[in-house]
Scaffold this active site. Sequence first.
Site, short mmCIF file in Angstrom:
data_model
loop_
_atom_site.label_atom_id
_atom_site.label_comp_id
_atom_site.label_asym_id
_atom_site.label_seq_id
_atom_site.Cartn_x
_atom_site.Cartn_y
_atom_site.Cartn_z
CB ILE A 99 -0.96 0.04 1.22
CG1 ILE A 99 -0.20 0.24 2.52
CG2 ILE A 99 -1.77 -1.23 1.31
CD1 ILE A 99 -1.11 0.38 3.72
CE1 TYR A 162 6.95 6.33 -7.10
CE2 TYR A 162 8.89 6.42 -5.68
CZ TYR A 162 7.69 5.83 -6.05
OH TYR A 162 7.23 4.74 -5.34
CE LYS A 169 6.62 3.02 -2.59
NZ LYS A 169 5.65 2.11 -1.95
CB THR A 200 -1.80 -0.33 -10.09
OG1 THR A 200 -0.90 0.69 -9.61
CG2 THR A 200 -1.01 -1.59 -10.38
CB ALA A 202 -1.19 3.11 -6.32
P1 NAD Z 1 -3.12 -0.31 -5.98
O1 NAD Z 1 -3.87 0.98 -6.14
O2 NAD Z 1 -3.70 -1.50 -6.61
O3 NAD Z 1 -2.85 -0.63 -4.45
C1 NAD Z 1 -2.63 0.38 -3.50
C2 NAD Z 1 -3.38 -0.07 -2.26
O4 NAD Z 1 -3.09 0.81 -1.18
C3 NAD Z 1 -4.90 -0.10 -2.45
O5 NAD Z 1 -5.39 -1.39 -2.21
C4 NAD Z 1 -5.39 0.86 -1.37
O6 NAD Z 1 -6.62 0.46 -0.80
C5 NAD Z 1 -4.26 0.75 -0.37
N1 NAD Z 1 -4.27 1.83 0.63
C6 NAD Z 1 -4.02 3.16 0.45
N2 NAD Z 1 -4.20 3.81 1.63
C7 NAD Z 1 -4.56 2.86 2.55
C8 NAD Z 1 -4.89 2.90 3.93
N3 NAD Z 1 -4.93 4.05 4.63
N4 NAD Z 1 -5.17 1.73 4.54
C9 NAD Z 1 -5.17 0.56 3.88
N5 NAD Z 1 -4.88 0.46 2.57
C10 NAD Z 1 -4.59 1.60 1.92
O7 NAD Z 1 -1.65 0.00 -6.57
P2 NAD Z 1 -0.31 -0.86 -6.61
O8 NAD Z 1 0.49 -0.27 -7.70
O9 NAD Z 1 -0.61 -2.31 -6.60
O10 NAD Z 1 0.40 -0.42 -5.25
C11 NAD Z 1 0.87 -1.35 -4.30
C12 NAD Z 1 2.26 -0.98 -3.82
O11 NAD Z 1 3.18 -1.20 -4.88
C13 NAD Z 1 2.45 0.45 -3.38
O12 NAD Z 1 3.31 0.48 -2.25
C14 NAD Z 1 3.16 1.09 -4.56
O13 NAD Z 1 3.92 2.22 -4.20
C15 NAD Z 1 4.04 -0.07 -4.97
N6 NAD Z 1 4.62 -0.01 -6.32
C16 NAD Z 1 3.82 0.16 -7.41
C17 NAD Z 1 4.39 0.20 -8.66
C18 NAD Z 1 3.56 0.41 -9.89
O14 NAD Z 1 4.12 0.79 -10.94
N7 NAD Z 1 2.25 0.16 -9.85
C19 NAD Z 1 5.78 0.06 -8.82
C20 NAD Z 1 6.56 -0.11 -7.68
C21 NAD Z 1 5.96 -0.14 -6.44
#
Ligand code: NAD
Length: 261
Positions: A99, A162, A169, A200, A202
């Site tokens: 998250i 970013y 991070k 996604t 996010a």
């Molecule tokens: P996503 O939107 O599918 O998931 C993000 C999640 O965070 C959601 O399920 C949302 O409900 C949750 N969230 C936000 N605030 C919250 C809170 N207060 N309590 C509980 N849950 C909460 O997007 P994603 O890309 O799958 O993101 C997941 C992780 O992966 C994040 O840490 C993101 O930074 C990281 N990430 C994403 C990418 C990318 O390109 N998508 C790349 C590297 C890292």
Amino acid sequence: MTETTTPHQALAGKKALIVGVANEASIAYGCAKAFKDLGADVCLTYQNDKAKPFVEPIALELGAEIFAPLDVTQADQMDALFETITQRWGKIDLLVHSIAFAPKADLQNGLLMSSAEGFAKAMDISCHSFLRLARRAVPLMSDGGCMFAMSYHGANKVVPNYNLMGPVKAALEAACRYLAYELGPKKIRVHAISPGPIQTRAASGLKEFDVLLAHSVSTAPIGEPVDVMDVGLTCAYLASPYARHLTGSTVYVDGGINIMA
Ligand code: NAD
């Protein structure tokens, strides 16, 4: 590892708490599906009532044994979740924190202009909440375990747009290293996972994410987009006995873009 363990049942009997499924595009979904496919039982959470209808079908698809609300800013919800897990499972083997959040104005206007409140909120939800989950999970990991937090290359190199998530991070990756040190004696392993760009919900909060995605595909040695199962299966391997002496590292699942100038 027992002699009869095969890759297909490498996580048999393991109990996995996965926080961060919003929909099937979520990285957390890839983790939950990979864990389930390799024999684990999963607990999924949803952030709020608005998110529930999107996460519930996934909980059904994966036969989630526990499905509960969790907004990580609500300590009472976190306590209730762990109470349920204690009663139903009595243990946890795997924890996934997938998250992140930053207020849009703070995320999109450059690091210099980020507000103290916005920065603190991003740090709380995207980093410190991992420690709060870990603290509650440790007493349930008496046979050891494995924890994951999702990071990004912008923690270590400057990735345009970013912004404040870079330092957040970076803190998350450092937290993984320190947790790995503190929890190693308990045979609990901790990894930061650093996926390449994936479309996604996010990700859509970042300015010009499509440019970042296209650039990563054209620049990475393996010039293909990363998908959520790539991330999930990497976590499944790290969670398995095959990786029992790996801990504390940031594992890139990015087609190799992190090695490029
Ligand atoms: P996503 O939107 O599918 O998931 C993000 C999640 O965070 C959601 O399920 C949302 O409900 C949750 N969230 C936000 N605030 C919250 C809170 N207060 N309590 C509980 N849950 C909460 O997007 P994603 O890309 O799958 O993101 C997941 C992780 O992966 C994040 O840490 C993101 O930074 C990281 N990430 C994403 C990418 C990318 O390109 N998508 C790349 C590297 C890292």
